[in-house]
Design a protein around this motif. Structure first.
Motif, mmCIF file in Angstrom:
data_model
loop_
_atom_site.group_PDB
_atom_site.id
_atom_site.type_symbol
_atom_site.label_atom_id
_atom_site.label_comp_id
_atom_site.label_asym_id
_atom_site.label_seq_id
_atom_site.Cartn_x
_atom_site.Cartn_y
_atom_site.Cartn_z
ATOM 1 N N ALA A 247 33.539 45.138 80.054
ATOM 2 C CA ALA A 247 32.873 44.215 80.987
ATOM 3 C C ALA A 247 31.569 44.817 81.509
ATOM 4 N N TRP A 248 31.561 46.114 81.794
ATOM 5 C CA TRP A 248 30.344 46.802 82.240
ATOM 6 C C TRP A 248 29.296 46.808 81.130
ATOM 7 N N LYS A 249 29.734 47.072 79.912
ATOM 8 C CA LYS A 249 28.807 47.101 78.776
ATOM 9 C C LYS A 249 28.156 45.730 78.552
ATOM 10 N N GLU A 250 28.955 44.690 78.671
ATOM 11 C CA GLU A 250 28.422 43.331 78.463
ATOM 12 C C GLU A 250 27.346 43.001 79.495
ATOM 13 N N LYS A 251 27.540 43.446 80.726
ATOM 14 C CA LYS A 251 26.549 43.212 81.777
ATOM 15 C C LYS A 251 25.239 43.956 81.501
ATOM 16 N N SER A 252 25.336 45.047 80.767
ATOM 17 C CA SER A 252 24.145 45.868 80.532
ATOM 18 C C SER A 252 23.368 45.481 79.275
ATOM 19 N N ILE A 253 23.896 44.604 78.451
ATOM 20 C CA ILE A 253 23.239 44.228 77.196
ATOM 21 C C ILE A 253 21.809 43.715 77.400
ATOM 22 N N PRO A 254 21.543 42.851 78.396
ATOM 23 C CA PRO A 254 20.165 42.355 78.567
ATOM 24 C C PRO A 254 19.127 43.446 78.821
ATOM 25 N N ILE A 255 19.557 44.601 79.321
ATOM 26 C CA ILE A 255 18.622 45.701 79.608
ATOM 27 C C ILE A 255 17.956 46.188 78.322
ATOM 28 N N TYR A 256 18.684 46.181 77.224
ATOM 29 C CA TYR A 256 18.138 46.647 75.952
ATOM 30 C C TYR A 256 16.961 45.773 75.523
ATOM 31 N N ALA A 257 17.151 44.463 75.583
ATOM 32 C CA ALA A 257 16.070 43.547 75.190
ATOM 33 C C ALA A 257 14.909 43.606 76.177
ATOM 34 N N MET A 258 15.234 43.779 77.458
ATOM 35 C CA MET A 258 14.212 43.805 78.512
ATOM 36 C C MET A 258 13.276 45.003 78.365
ATOM 37 N N TYR A 259 13.807 46.143 77.883
ATOM 38 C CA TYR A 259 13.037 47.388 77.876
ATOM 39 C C TYR A 259 12.596 47.858 76.495
ATOM 40 N N LYS A 260 12.968 47.162 75.461
ATOM 41 C CA LYS A 260 12.592 47.580 74.107
ATOM 42 C C LYS A 260 11.084 47.749 73.970
ATOM 43 N N ASP A 261 10.327 46.744 74.372
ATOM 44 C CA ASP A 261 8.865 46.808 74.230
ATOM 45 C C ASP A 261 8.231 47.752 75.250
ATOM 46 N N LYS A 262 8.852 47.869 76.422
ATOM 47 C CA LYS A 262 8.281 48.723 77.469
ATOM 48 C C LYS A 262 8.331 50.194 77.085
ATOM 49 N N MET A 263 9.380 50.594 76.385
ATOM 50 C CA MET A 263 9.489 51.997 75.986
ATOM 51 C C MET A 263 8.801 52.262 74.654
ATOM 52 N N GLU B 296 39.637 50.519 78.710
ATOM 53 C CA GLU B 296 38.642 50.088 77.716
ATOM 54 C C GLU B 296 38.186 48.662 77.989
ATOM 55 N N ALA B 297 39.095 47.830 78.433
ATOM 56 C CA ALA B 297 38.748 46.437 78.752
ATOM 57 C C ALA B 297 37.797 46.384 79.950
ATOM 58 N N ASP B 298 38.034 47.235 80.932
ATOM 59 C CA ASP B 298 37.143 47.305 82.091
ATOM 60 C C ASP B 298 35.737 47.735 81.653
ATOM 61 N N ILE B 299 35.656 48.792 80.842
ATOM 62 C CA ILE B 299 34.370 49.311 80.381
ATOM 63 C C ILE B 299 33.622 48.260 79.564
#
Length: 346
Positions: A317-333, A312-315
């Motif tokens: 770290a992956w989730k934290e790296k992906s957080i900016p994608i949500y803000a980056m694509y909110k308006d695009k989608m 769970e701790a490993d996952i």
């Protein structure tokens, strides 16, 4: 007198031949009229493409669909299946459906973002936490909203199905945290959001059509790839990869697509039969792929690939790296579909 007899003979012959053509023509007209009135049913042959091996769930579902269509139309429609990317990669096959060059395709929704950015909402990393959650959301308002967008691009969606949660294989090292991705060249689909996510993890995303992935891995054009485990096993990626890391970073649904151009030409009863067969085939595919995914990790390990599970701790770290994608694509989608899906997953 001889000339008159000869002339008379030729005249009779000409009249006979012309009469034969007239009667033949009338016969053809009656036959065509009978067909038009339903007196004679001609078999309609339709083409179904997909990009995977013949022992994967997609192919089994395609064959199932073809059988159901034949049964439900009393043999009036015959569906021929073309596996393994014979009709092109995923994006190319969607373009073929839009143009009406073939008729059905079973594959992911990811390439749709090239025409309908709203579908990127399903590609957000770590969006779904379980198959049950994905089922509920795709069967509800979000899934209906997305399916209703397809006809504007020349497509119909006959049913939601499943590819599954995606993980990584590569030839360099186990991937426990995103740091391990640094410097790796990873094959991804032709989808900008997915490419940016892989980049956020630290790797170099390289889009390659799926039918070419095995060769790209074999020739070391890329270091690795990401797909659901059952698909990796069916495509025998264990022959050309050393490490499998269970990251489950994307969830990939499948859609059973139909060409709108093709479907709109069919009478209502055949359209109804095909839609019913599509629903049944989608449910059938989902059942098989879930069974296959449950067994695939053990099969991959037995075949020689090294598997590493993540804590769970490993996952996290992956989730934290992906957080900016949500803000980056909110308006695009589009804010509407973004809010719909975020409310649904909550």
């Amino acid at each position: 007198m001889k000339m008159n007899k000869r002339f008379l003979g030729w005249t009779v012959l000409v009249i006979f031949v012309m009469s034969a053509f007239v009667f033949a023509g009338c016969g053809g007209t009656k036959k065509d009229a009978a067909s038009a009135k339903g007196g004679e049913k001609k078999t309609i042959t339709m083409r179904f493409g997909h990009c995977t091996a013949t022992d994967y769930a997609i192919h089994k579902a395609a064959v199932f669909f073809a059988e159901k269509v034949k049964e439900k139309t009393n043999g009036r429609v015959e569906v021929k299946v073309f596996p393994g990317g014979q009709l092109g990669g995923e994006k190319a096959q969607l373009e073929g459906l839009m143009a009406g060059t073939h008729d059905f395709f079973l594959g992911t929704q990811a390439p749709l973002s090239n025409w309908l950015p709203q579908f990127m909402s399903l590609d957000l990393p770590y969006l779904f936490t379980s198959e049950a959650q994905a089922d509920k959301i795709l069967a509800g308002e979000v899934g209906k909203h997305l399916m209703d967008l397809l006809p504007s691009k020349g497509l119909y969606g006959l049913g939601w199905s499943e590819n599954g949660f995606r993980s990584f294989t590569n030839n360099v090292r186990p991937l426990q945290t995103p740091v391990d991705m640094n410097g790796l060249k990873i094959r991804v689909m032709e989808n900008r959001l997915m490419m940016d996510t892989i980049k956020a993890f630290g790797a170099d995303p390289t889009p390659i059509p799926f039918p070419e992935v095995y060769t790209a891995l074999q020739q070391k054009t890329v270091d690795g790839q990401e797909t659901p485990v059952a698909l990796m096993e069916a495509q025998r990626f264990y022959e050309v990869q050393k490490y499998l890391s269970i990251t489950n970073h994307f969830y990939s649904p499948y859609i059973l697509y139909a060409s709108k151009m093709t479907m709109d030409k069919l009478p209502a009863d055949l359209q109804k039969a095909i839609r019913e067969a599509g629903q049944e085939a989608s449910v059938y595919e989902k059942k098989i792929v879930r069974e296959d995914n449950a067994k695939a990790v053990a099969k991959m390990e037995k075949a020689g690939i090294k598997v590493n599970q993540l804590s769970e701790a490993d996952i996290k770290a992956w989730k934290e790296k992906s957080i900016p994608i949500y803000a980056m694509y909110k308006d695009k989608m589009g804010a509407e579909v973004y809010e719909k899906i975020m409310n649904a997953v909550k």
